[in-house]
Every structure is written in C-alpha cells, then in structure tokens.
Motif scaffolding. Structure first.
Motif, mmCIF file in Angstrom:
data_model
loop_
_atom_site.group_PDB
_atom_site.id
_atom_site.type_symbol
_atom_site.label_atom_id
_atom_site.label_comp_id
_atom_site.label_asym_id
_atom_site.label_seq_id
_atom_site.Cartn_x
_atom_site.Cartn_y
_atom_site.Cartn_z
ATOM 1 N N MET A 156 0.846 -1.197 0.000
ATOM 2 C CA MET A 156 0.000 0.000 0.000
ATOM 3 C C MET A 156 0.888 1.255 0.000
ATOM 4 N N SER A 157 1.116 1.769 -1.193
ATOM 5 C CA SER A 157 1.837 3.043 -1.310
ATOM 6 C C SER A 157 0.808 4.167 -1.217
ATOM 7 N N THR A 158 1.271 5.389 -1.161
ATOM 8 C CA THR A 158 0.321 6.508 -1.199
ATOM 9 C C THR A 158 -0.387 6.531 -2.554
ATOM 10 N N GLY A 159 0.334 6.192 -3.616
ATOM 11 C CA GLY A 159 -0.287 6.132 -4.946
ATOM 12 C C GLY A 159 -1.430 5.123 -4.969
ATOM 13 N N ARG A 160 -1.180 3.958 -4.386
ATOM 14 C CA ARG A 160 -2.239 2.938 -4.375
ATOM 15 C C ARG A 160 -3.393 3.373 -3.466
ATOM 16 N N ARG A 161 -3.061 4.065 -2.378
ATOM 17 C CA ARG A 161 -4.116 4.510 -1.455
ATOM 18 C C ARG A 161 -5.062 5.491 -2.171
ATOM 19 N N ILE A 162 -4.498 6.322 -3.033
ATOM 20 C CA ILE A 162 -5.331 7.250 -3.816
ATOM 21 C C ILE A 162 -6.287 6.440 -4.700
ATOM 22 N N ALA A 163 -5.720 5.439 -5.392
ATOM 23 C CA ALA A 163 -6.538 4.637 -6.312
ATOM 24 C C ALA A 163 -7.627 3.876 -5.561
ATOM 25 N N ARG A 164 -7.278 3.409 -4.352
ATOM 26 C CA ARG A 164 -8.300 2.684 -3.580
ATOM 27 C C ARG A 164 -9.444 3.616 -3.181
ATOM 28 N N GLU A 165 -9.067 4.840 -2.797
ATOM 29 C CA GLU A 165 -10.102 5.824 -2.413
ATOM 30 C C GLU A 165 -11.026 6.089 -3.612
ATOM 31 N N ILE A 166 -10.412 6.204 -4.778
ATOM 32 C CA ILE A 166 -11.208 6.455 -5.988
ATOM 33 C C ILE A 166 -12.111 5.253 -6.275
ATOM 34 N N ARG A 167 -11.547 4.068 -6.134
ATOM 35 C CA ARG A 167 -12.338 2.850 -6.391
ATOM 36 C C ARG A 167 -13.533 2.782 -5.434
ATOM 37 N N GLU A 168 -13.268 3.087 -4.162
ATOM 38 C CA GLU A 168 -14.364 3.027 -3.177
ATOM 39 C C GLU A 168 -15.400 4.119 -3.440
ATOM 40 N N ALA A 169 -14.919 5.276 -3.865
ATOM 41 C CA ALA A 169 -15.846 6.383 -4.150
ATOM 42 C C ALA A 169 -16.733 6.037 -5.342
ATOM 43 N N ILE A 170 -16.136 5.389 -6.345
ATOM 44 C CA ILE A 170 -16.933 4.984 -7.527
ATOM 45 C C ILE A 170 -18.008 3.983 -7.079
ATOM 46 N N ALA A 171 -17.589 2.999 -6.274
ATOM 47 C CA ALA A 171 -18.531 1.953 -5.839
ATOM 48 C C ALA A 171 -19.672 2.554 -5.010
ATOM 49 N N ALA A 172 -19.352 3.614 -4.240
ATOM 50 C CA ALA A 172 -20.376 4.216 -3.366
ATOM 51 C C ALA A 172 -21.117 5.355 -4.071
ATOM 52 N N ASP A 173 -20.806 5.556 -5.346
ATOM 53 C CA ASP A 173 -21.400 6.649 -6.111
ATOM 54 C C ASP A 173 -21.131 8.012 -5.454
ATOM 55 N N ARG A 174 -19.882 8.182 -4.955
ATOM 56 C CA ARG A 174 -19.520 9.427 -4.266
ATOM 57 C C ARG A 174 -18.284 10.076 -4.900
ATOM 58 N N LEU A 175 -18.045 9.742 -6.173
ATOM 59 C CA LEU A 175 -16.826 10.225 -6.814
ATOM 60 C C LEU A 175 -16.720 11.755 -6.773
ATOM 61 N N ASP A 176 -17.851 12.434 -6.939
ATOM 62 C CA ASP A 176 -17.804 13.907 -6.971
ATOM 63 C C ASP A 176 -17.249 14.504 -5.672
ATOM 64 N N GLU A 177 -17.292 13.754 -4.572
ATOM 65 C CA GLU A 177 -16.785 14.287 -3.294
ATOM 66 C C GLU A 177 -15.262 14.366 -3.247
ATOM 67 N N ILE A 178 -14.594 13.632 -4.132
ATOM 68 C CA ILE A 178 -13.130 13.638 -4.077
ATOM 69 C C ILE A 178 -12.493 14.221 -5.346
#
Ligand code: ATP
Length: 335
Positions: free
Chosen positions: A311-333
C-alpha cells in the motif's frame, strides 16, 4: 459505473511510478502523459498501459480532450502543479483528483501560515524587517527552486552583507531558523471513511547541505562554501513510536483548519523541524502527494501494519477512488 469504466492518468514525473503502479494494483487501466525526455523511462518500467506524448509540460492542455474521451481521472503532483499555473489548473476540465481550491492557500505563504496557525501548530517566527533579526534566520526567496540561494544569518549586518550579492530582485521572507532535525510527515485523510492515516515519513537528501559535514570545519571555512538545499532524493525515516500521538493530532487539527479552504483530503504532508526539546515547528504544508512517499512504493512500516498488503500513497489514492466509484460518491473527491 464501475472502476473498469475509468482510467487513471498522471504526468510522467515526480511520483508517477507509484501512482501508476498503485492504480494498476487497484484494477484501473493507466495512462502516462510524458515528455520525450521522460517517456523512455516510464516505458522501460512498463509503468502504464498507455503513453501519450507531449512536447513539453506546458502543452498538457493539448491532450486534455483525449483524456476526457478516455474517461480518465488525473492525479496531480508537484511537477504538474509547478509547470502549469494555478489559473490553468482551476480551468482544467478533465476529472481532477483532490481539492483545487486549497492550491491557492498552499501557494500563498500568508494564507498557508494562517491555516497552520488556525490548526494550533507551532510555526517559525517571521521577521517583517531585517532590523528585527535577533536570532538565526533563514532567508527564503519565493521563486527559489529547491532552496537555491537561501541563506542563514543572525543579525541585520550579516543580512545586508548577503543581500549585496543578491541580484535577482526576487521577493523573500525572513524566517526564524529552527535548530533541530527536519521531518516530513505524510498523511492521508479519507473522505470515504472520515479517517486520518499516517502513511510514512522521510527526510530529504539535499545538495550541498547534507554533505558539508563530510569535511572538517576548517576546510569548510577555507573553501568559502555557500549552503544550498537542492533536493536530490528522499530518505525514509521511522519516528520514535511515542511521538505518533502528537503527529496524529497535528494532522487532525490541520484537516479541521482546512475546512475554511474547502477541505483537505487525500494525501498531504506537514514539513517540520523538531528541536532537541521535541518541539515541532511546521514550516510548510503540501496539500498533495509528496516525493517523500516514493521510497514506500511497496509499503511503509505504517501502511504495512494497517493494510497487511502492498500500500503506497499512490495505491491509497486509487483505492479511495475505487471506493468512491462503488459508493457513487466520486464527486466528493474530485476538484
Ligand atoms: P518545497 O520544495 O517544499 O516547496 P523549498 O525547497 O523551496 O520547499 P523549503 O522546503 O522551504 O524550501 O526549505 C529548504 C530546506 O531548508 C529544507 O531542508 C528545510 O529543512 C530547511 N528549512 C526550511 N525552513 C527552515 C527553518 N525555519 N529552520 C530550519 N531549517 C529550515
């Protein structure tokens, strides 16, 4: 839409290796936008699924339309932000990870100082005029890339002497010089979980300041050296575990104080000097991924404990994006 419908793009420079690797590990297709000078390096590392070439970073906008068509989310880093100006970043139409508004606070030393003060952090004193210099100070020029031309003096007379050699007419600030060790603390604040994470720490490897101690003081005097802080790389640091509560609390307070600036989320860094009395003086906030996270392309000791997988910071960013997409909250980030 699912993660597979999006791509992750970044500019080939700075922290691109870990951003692209991390995005791929999270299942995204990746795009590296590269200058001809950088492209062979990223291609050699097989760092991205697709490479788009631009003749110089200033031409970034010539590929914006293509990135939009690819449904790409752009991950910004210091190289992108430094080479394009803030107005250009604010006008950008491609999906942009992070808060664009905070860039103004971060790039204006007075606003940045206000934010850090509101967070209750200790800051080095600023001297409005050289006449007030009553202790060692570091004189920082605004446009100085990599701390080139910074100098340390301890009174007005020394300041005037040094300024005689200064010909650029560049604006500067006179800041109290804190004697201690530099430490760069990397954080990640998740909007998905509302939790602050410590990602790691580094110190910088700067030329020539990090090598002056390799020669005797008398030789240093003979050579009439000028100190410079030109960054060459980053060195991992693991802090005394008993310091972690204070480091967490500094991060939490910074996130709270940043609410006025539209919110601080994702990766950020507090740059500080720690004195022998263990006082933490913060001299800068970086509201984005910093190059000091690069040694941890697999994981840092801290992310290894928390995630038990790379888990690099780069991967942590991608995970946050993946979770935001799944939760339909992408616009928040997205900024
Ligand atoms: P950046 O690249 O982060 O925008 P910079 O390279 O322009 O910044 P700084 O990071 O502000 O310059 O400082 C350069 C060097 O000077 C760093 O090694 C830092 O540790 C040191 N330094 C900065 N401010 C202080 C201070 N107030 N007291 C002691 N050392 C300092």
């Amino acid at each position: 839409m699912a993660a597979k419908d999006y791509k992750i793009a970044t500019l080939g420079s700075h922290t691109a290796l870990q951003i692209l690797k991390g995005a791929r590990d999270e299942g995204f297709e990746t795009i590296a936008v590269c200058t001809p000078q950088m492209a062979p390096v990223y291609k050699n590392f097989r760092a991205a699924d697709k490479f788009i070439e631009i003749s110089s970073v200033k031409d970034f906008f010539s590929v914006e339309e293509q990135l939009i068509r690819e449904n790409a989310i752009l991950i910004p880093h210091a190289s992108l932000i430094t080479y394009l100006n803030l107005d250009a970043i604010e006008r950008m139409r491609v999906m942009y990870y992070g808060n664009k508004k905070i860039l103004r606070w971060e790039s204006d030393r007075l606003l940045e100082r206000k934010l850090l003060q509101n967070a209750g952090l200790k800051l080095p004193r600023i001297f409005d005029s050289p006449a007030g210099i009553d202790r060692p100070v570091i004189v920082k020029f605004y446009g100085a890339k990599g701390g080139k031309g910074y100098f340390v003096v301890k009174n007005e007379k020394e300041f005037e002497e040094k300024m005689k050699q200064e010909t650029t007419g560049e604006q500067y600030i006179i800041q109290e010089y804190i004697v201690g060790v530099p430490l760069y603390a990397h954080y990640f604040y998740s909007r998905m979980s509302s939790e602050l994470e410590i990602m790691g720490f580094d110190k910088r490897y700067e030329s020539n300041v990090d090598s002056i101690g390799r020669i005797a003081a008398k030789d240093q005097m003979n050579l009439n050296l000028e100190t410079s802080y030109n960054i060459v790389g980053n060195i991992p640091v693991v802090v005394r575990e008993s310091l972690l509560p204070q480091i967490f609390s500094m991060g939490t307070e910074t996130v709270k104080a940043a609410e006025d600036a539209g919110g601080l989320f994702g990766p950020f860094c507090l740059e500080m000097i720690i004195t022998p009395q263990l006082d933490f003086y913060v001299f800068e906030l970086s509201a984005r991924i910093v190059a000091g996270t690069n040694p941890y392309i697999a994981h840092s000791p801290y992310t290894y404990v928390r995630y038990n997988e790379p888990m690099s910071t780069g991967r942590r960013i991608a995970r946050e994006i993946r979770e935001a997409i799944a939760a339909d909250r992408l616009d928040e980030i997205l900024g």
